[in-house]
Design a protein around this motif. Structure first.
Motif, PDB file in Angstrom:
ATOM      1  N   LEU A  88       4.530  -9.197  19.076  1.00 19.48           N
ATOM      2  CA  LEU A  88       3.376  -9.260  19.973  1.00 19.48           C
ATOM      3  C   LEU A  88       3.279 -10.631  20.631  1.00 19.48           C
ATOM      4  N   LEU A  89       3.619 -11.671  19.871  1.00 20.48           N
ATOM      5  CA  LEU A  89       3.617 -13.014  20.450  1.00 20.48           C
ATOM      6  C   LEU A  89       4.596 -13.082  21.621  1.00 20.48           C
ATOM      7  N   THR A  90       5.789 -12.503  21.421  1.00 22.76           N
ATOM      8  CA  THR A  90       6.793 -12.519  22.489  1.00 22.76           C
ATOM      9  C   THR A  90       6.318 -11.755  23.708  1.00 22.76           C
ATOM     10  N   THR A  91       5.784 -10.545  23.464  1.00 27.49           N
ATOM     11  CA  THR A  91       5.397  -9.735  24.624  1.00 27.49           C
ATOM     12  C   THR A  91       4.172 -10.315  25.317  1.00 27.49           C
ATOM     13  N   LEU A  92       3.349 -11.073  24.562  1.00 26.44           N
ATOM     14  CA  LEU A  92       2.194 -11.704  25.204  1.00 26.44           C
ATOM     15  C   LEU A  92       2.625 -12.913  26.023  1.00 26.44           C
ATOM     16  N   LEU A  93       3.535 -13.696  25.453  1.00 27.20           N
ATOM     17  CA  LEU A  93       3.886 -14.943  26.137  1.00 27.20           C
ATOM     18  C   LEU A  93       4.737 -14.714  27.374  1.00 27.20           C
ATOM     19  N   THR A  94       5.496 -13.620  27.406  1.00 20.86           N
ATOM     20  CA  THR A  94       6.340 -13.399  28.584  1.00 20.86           C
ATOM     21  C   THR A  94       5.517 -13.273  29.870  1.00 20.86           C
ATOM     22  N   PRO A  95       4.488 -12.381  29.901  1.00 23.20           N
ATOM     23  CA  PRO A  95       3.687 -12.370  31.144  1.00 23.20           C
ATOM     24  C   PRO A  95       3.018 -13.717  31.417  1.00 23.20           C
ATOM     25  N   ILE A  96       2.595 -14.391  30.356  1.00 25.24           N
ATOM     26  CA  ILE A  96       1.967 -15.702  30.580  1.00 25.24           C
ATOM     27  C   ILE A  96       2.963 -16.648  31.232  1.00 25.24           C
ATOM     28  N   CYS A  97       4.202 -16.613  30.743  1.00 25.03           N
ATOM     29  CA  CYS A  97       5.224 -17.484  31.321  1.00 25.03           C
ATOM     30  C   CYS A  97       5.479 -17.127  32.776  1.00 25.03           C
ATOM     31  N   ILE A  98       5.401 -15.845  33.081  1.00 28.56           N
ATOM     32  CA  ILE A  98       5.629 -15.450  34.472  1.00 28.56           C
ATOM     33  C   ILE A  98       4.483 -15.969  35.346  1.00 28.56           C
TER      34      ILE A  98
END
Lengths: 521, 489
Positions: A88-98
């Protein structure tokens, strides 16, 4: 095909889809990448289902299908409490990074976002692979996009940093590959669950030398990634040179690959070796905690400061893991998530400052609070979270780790606690120099407050900092269930070694003494 | 024996079908070259391609009637068929990737294709040789044709240097090999591989081990030259650098694969009984080859020379599989040679296109900005380089994985560790190419490059596809290799 497979492969599909977007349409690439990553995040929330009310004992959402016939390699993935939050951390941070790269990345936009999605694919895979070969495949896949993210979109010394990053990790992981093959030749399987049960039941008994060498081969690969002092030297370079999103993914998720590997593979597969090495490993972890903090204190560069603070924070994780206590392990896993959120947040804030001033030097800031009060407040909360202020997330993790370590060896706790104090020193000192003071004319002119987009990226992290700090019970049960199991597995080995055949009596009695000693206390 | 026994049967001819097809087509091309006009020349390339396709079909037919033929001189088994098809596919890729080059250098002539077919015919003979004399004949056919190919542009100084070096050193190597064959015959009374093995297995008739070791060593020298294994690798960088780029691609894959085929067959079948004696030498050679190749490649600035050193290093990895001398070792070597062929030819195909007339641009720094200006080609080259490094989901990774698995299976722990660390070193020089392509400011050399010709496009895309397929679904090739790896029946 389970929900988990969907979460694994959606990023890969997104990556391929982005490659098809025409080069001349950066806006389209951005929107598509954000859309895909948000969909992935929403789908991944479905993984919470089984963990909502109860704690399943085995792996959920597992898929196990043959991939390569000789040697037998299977696509075996499964989810448990350990991997759940990391995904969940990975999937949350990816949009944030985008979102945070939205304006900053103007050159080769399509490739940039494509690589972010490929990175997400590799990272999710690492956290769910239950076949050693499959794990290695995902492990190496993550290298490629990160190498390009640093090398193409990084700062001045980006090439040096990218190559160093790649070679360091590669050198560590080839030995891990050798160890995996060795295990396969001995056990006839790459499947982690099978090998693990064979070791536990004694059907596969490795000699003492084999255990130590195999443990070290895995351990060094993971320790480079964590990074554990003195293998951390690639990290400051990679962090400083990477673009903001690269730093965020690197610090928040990629370093966790190493910690995850230690817990998932090193402890259950080589319990005896892990326990007998725990002394010097903890010594290194504590050295890292203090060393990282001291070096962070004297950094003139904000990103480098945060990078060294990572070395320090990750020392806590290793200390927690190798304390072999329930609290220590829980704290370690919790701290992995905390570090992901608070250090990710810090990197984002540093990135915001960089975009305004085009400098990472602390001395080129000062007085930011006047022109940008919102930015200063958000930065303050993130800083306090990172220091470990009670009611914010890091406090819980560090406390659990220190508590766990104390039950084993109180002096560890004393030294590690020095690191907590030092973290307050270097973080607050940086905050003071950057935010307070009198703003120069030039700075005030170039320091707009947070935009809506920038708020949107930080808000989820702020919420989580408070939530994880105040209501840790919403997050801990799945972790505890899993760490308890792994702790149990890493104990079985000790009993087994003591009772069946014992090539190293001195070491085992030391471990036993420690165990009884801690129990008595 | 009555004379009738020496007359080949129909099946014998079928077992030899690929070689027959290649020779006939090659001769026809030579003939057409002489009588046809200038305008017909492109058609000769097509004819050569058709001949290779027919030979692939012929290999499949030959496998259908597998077994030994011509008085045990040749053997058609899975192993032979695997290598036949491999060198034929290498030939096809070479032909499609050389059309643009030959036009560019104004050297489009039938001889090129004919020589290529003859060389491949020699390699097919090597792949199916069951006899030391056949090994020698195949090697000579293959080598002589490739000596000429290396110096194909006869007005080019570097071509001449390359051909001369290749010829002189290659002849020495073949002489060593032949001398070794003579020794083996003198000691065992036979040149048939199975017979040599039988003699070595029988304690009463086994020859003196020192003499037998000398014979094996002499043959090893010959093979080591051909596969560019240390300490006999010095010719490779000069030759590969000097030869025309498509020919370098061919020479570093086809003859090498065939040489490894006979190396494996001779050492595992005939010299199998004395494996414990030769194993340490191959072990040492494997380590030296990997180290020399990788460390010398670190400082190269010429792409062709870099790929030459990398090809030495890759021969070292295959030698690791030979050292294992087990069935999975053989299968690993087979798979690796196939995977390696695609990535090497693919990389050379990009170099062929990029270097332009007279091979002006062959420096690593010339690639600067390729990622921005020609993203598709750069992406393909990246795939080849990642495969050469050994990143998962590429054929190169799985090949390495399988080789080191075989090595560990034979308890070669140190060889595995050294080999794996070597592959980490190798990552550095391959990454340098990627760095230059994507992370350096675009330079003059990437401006105004002409389009990739259709033939080269087929070669590059085909190789990239094969590299990925071998990495993601290795079972497609691996299962066949595994079934065919039992050399000793």
């Amino acid at each position: 095909m389970s929900l988990l497979d969907l979460v694994i492969f959606l990023p890969l599909i997104g990556f391929l889809a982005l490659l098809l977007v025409p080069r001349g349409a950066p806006g389209m690439s951005r929107t598509a990448a954000l859309g895909i990553s948000l969909v992935i995040f929403l789908v991944s929330l479905g993984l919470l289902g089984p963990y909502w009310f109860a704690q399943p004992t085995g792996y959920t959402f597992s898929t196990d299908i043959p991939w390569i016939s000789t040697p037998t390699i299977r696509y075996h993935v499964g989810l448990d409490g350990l991997s759940l939050w990391l995904i969940l951390l990975t999937t949350l941070l990816t949009p944030i990074c985008i979102v945070i790269s939205w304006k900053y990345i103007q050159n080769r936009v399509k490739e940039y976002f494509a690589f972010l999605l490929l990175l997400e694919f590799g990272l999710i895979g690492v956290f769910v692979a239950l076949d050693l070969f499959l794990f290695y495949v995902f492990w190496e896949i993550t290298l490629v996009p990160m190498y390009f993210l640093i090398g193409i979109w990084g700062h001045d010394r980006r090439i040096y940093a990218a190559v160093k990053f790649f070679l360091y990790t590669m050198a560590g992981s080839v030995l891990m590959l050798a160890a995996m093959i060795y295990l396969y030749n001995r056990s006839g399987s790459f499947d982690f669950t099978i090998i693990q049960s064979m070791i536990q039941t004694g059907r596969l008994s490795l000699s003492w030398e084999e255990q130590i060498l195999l443990f070290l081969a895995f351990f060094i690969a993971f320790a480079i990634k964590v990074p554990l002092f003195p293998l951390h030297t690639w990290l400051p370079d990679a962090h400083v040179e990477a673009p903001t999103a690269g730093s965020v993914m690197l610090a928040s998720v990629m370093l966790k690959m190493g910690c995850y590997g230690l817990i998932r593979f090193c402890l259950p597969l080589f319990p005896n070796a892990a326990r007998s090495c725990s002394g010097w490993i903890n010594a290194l972890a504590i050295t890292g905690i203090i060393y990282g903090a001291l070096v962070a204190m004297v950094q003139p560069n904000m990103k480098k400061l945060v990078a060294y603070s990572s070395v320090s924070h990750l020392g806590f994780v290793v200390l927690g893991i190798f304390s072999f206590t329930q609290q220590g392990m829980d704290g370690a896993v919790y701290q992995m998530l905390n570090h992901g959120i608070s250090t990710g947040g810090l990197f984002i804030m540093v990135g915001y400052l960089y975009e305004r001033r085009h400098s990472l030097e602390i001395k080129s800031f000062g007085g930011v609070a006047t022109p940008a009060p919102n930015l200063s407040t958000v930065f303050l909360i993130t800083t306090l979270a990172s220091i470990g202020l009670p009611l914010l997330n890091n406090f819980i993790g560090e406390f659990l780790v220190l508590q766990g370590a104390a039950t084993v060896n109180f002096s560890w706790t004393v030294f590690a606690a020095i690191g907590v104090i030092l973290s307050a020193v270097y973080m607050l000192w940086m905050y003071q120099r950057v935010i307070y003071g009198r703003a120069t004319e030039d700075l005030a002119h170039h320091m707009p407050d947070l935009s809506g987009r920038e708020w949107a990226a930080m808000l989820p992290l702020l919420v989580l900092m408070v939530w994880m700090g105040s209501f840790s019970q919403s997050f801990l049960p799945p972790i505890s269930a899993q760490t308890a199991k792994i702790l149990e597995q890493s104990k079985v080995g000790v009993d087994f070694r003591v009772s069946v055949k014992n090539p190293a009596p001195v070491l085992s009695s030391a471990v036993e003494n420690k165990e009884t000693g801690s129990a008595a206390r | 024996m009555p004379l009738a026994n020496f007359i080949p049967t129909a099946d014998d001819y079928l077992r030899y079908l690929p070689e027959i097809i290649l020779t006939v087509v090659g001769v026809v091309i030579m003939f057409l070259e002489a009588v046809g006009g200038e305008r017909r020349k492109p058609a000769l390339g097509w004819l050569a391609g058709a001949g290779l396709l027919a030979a692939i079909w012929g290999s499949v037919v030959a496998l259908g009637v597998g077994g030994t033929g011509f008085q045990n001189m040749v053997i058609v088994d899975g192993f032979a068929t695997f290598f036949r098809i491999l060198v034929l596919v290498i030939g096809l890729l070479t032909i499609v990737s050389s059309t643009q080059y030959l036009d560019r250098e104004k050297a489009n002539a039938g001889e090129f294709h004919a020589l290529l077919l003859f060389s491949i015919a020699g390699q097919c003979v090597m792949a199916s040789a069951n006899e030391l004399i056949m090994v020698f004949i195949g090697l000579e056919i293959s080598s002589i044709a490739s000596y000429i190919l290396a110096g194909y542009l006869r007005d080019d100084r570097r071509n001449n240097e390359s051909a001369l070096k290749y010829f002189l050193l290659g002849s020495f190597a073949t002489a060593f090999l032949l001398y070794g064959v003579a020794w083996v015959y003198g000691l065992t009374g036979s040149t048939n591989l199975a017979e040599v093995r039988r003699v070595l297995m029988t304690p009463e008739s086994a020859p003196n081990l020192v003499l037998m070791g000398t014979a094996a060593a002499l043959m090893f020298v010959g093979f080591a030259f051909k596969v560019s294994a240390a300490p006999f690798q010095v010719w490779a960088p000069d030759v590969y650098q000097g030869a025309p780029a498509p020919v370098s691609a061919f020479m570093s894959t086809g003859p090498k694969a065939a040489a490894f085929a006979v190396f494996l067959r001779v050492f595992i079948t005939a010299f199998g009984p004395i494996a414990t004696r030769w194993e340490p030498f191959v072990w040492g050679s494997a380590i030296a080859t990997m180290i020399v190749g990788n460390f010398a490649a670190l400082t190269q600035t010429n792409i062709k020379r870099l790929l030459a050193y990398s090809s030495i290093a890759h021969a070292g990895y295959v030698l690791v599989a030979v050292t294992a001398h087990s069935e999975i070792g053989t299968a690993a070597a087979m798979f690796y040679l196939a995977a390696y062929a695609f990535m090497q030819i693919g990389a050379f195909a990009v170099v062929t296109w990029f270097s332009r007339q007279g091979e002006k641009f062959v420096n690593v720094d010339d690639l600067a900005g390729l990622g921005e200006r020609q993203p598709m080609v750069a992406a393909m080259l990246t795939i080849f380089l990642l495969s050469l490094i050994g990143v998962p989901l590429t054929g190169g990774f799985f090949g390495k994985f399988y080789i080191f698995r075989a090595a560990l299976d034979s308890n070669l722990v140190w060889l595995t560790v050294i080999g794996l660390l070597n592959s980490a070193v190798a990552a550095y020089y391959y990454l340098r190419l990627i760095v230059v392509m994507y992370m350096k400011e675009p330079g003059a050399a990437t401006e105004n490059i002409g389009p990739v010709s259709a033939g080269l496009r087929v070669a590059i895309l085909g190789s990239a596809l094969a590299t990925l397929v071998l990495g993601i679904f290795p079972s497609l090739v691996l299962d066949f290799a595994g079934r065919s790896a039992a050399l000793v029946k």
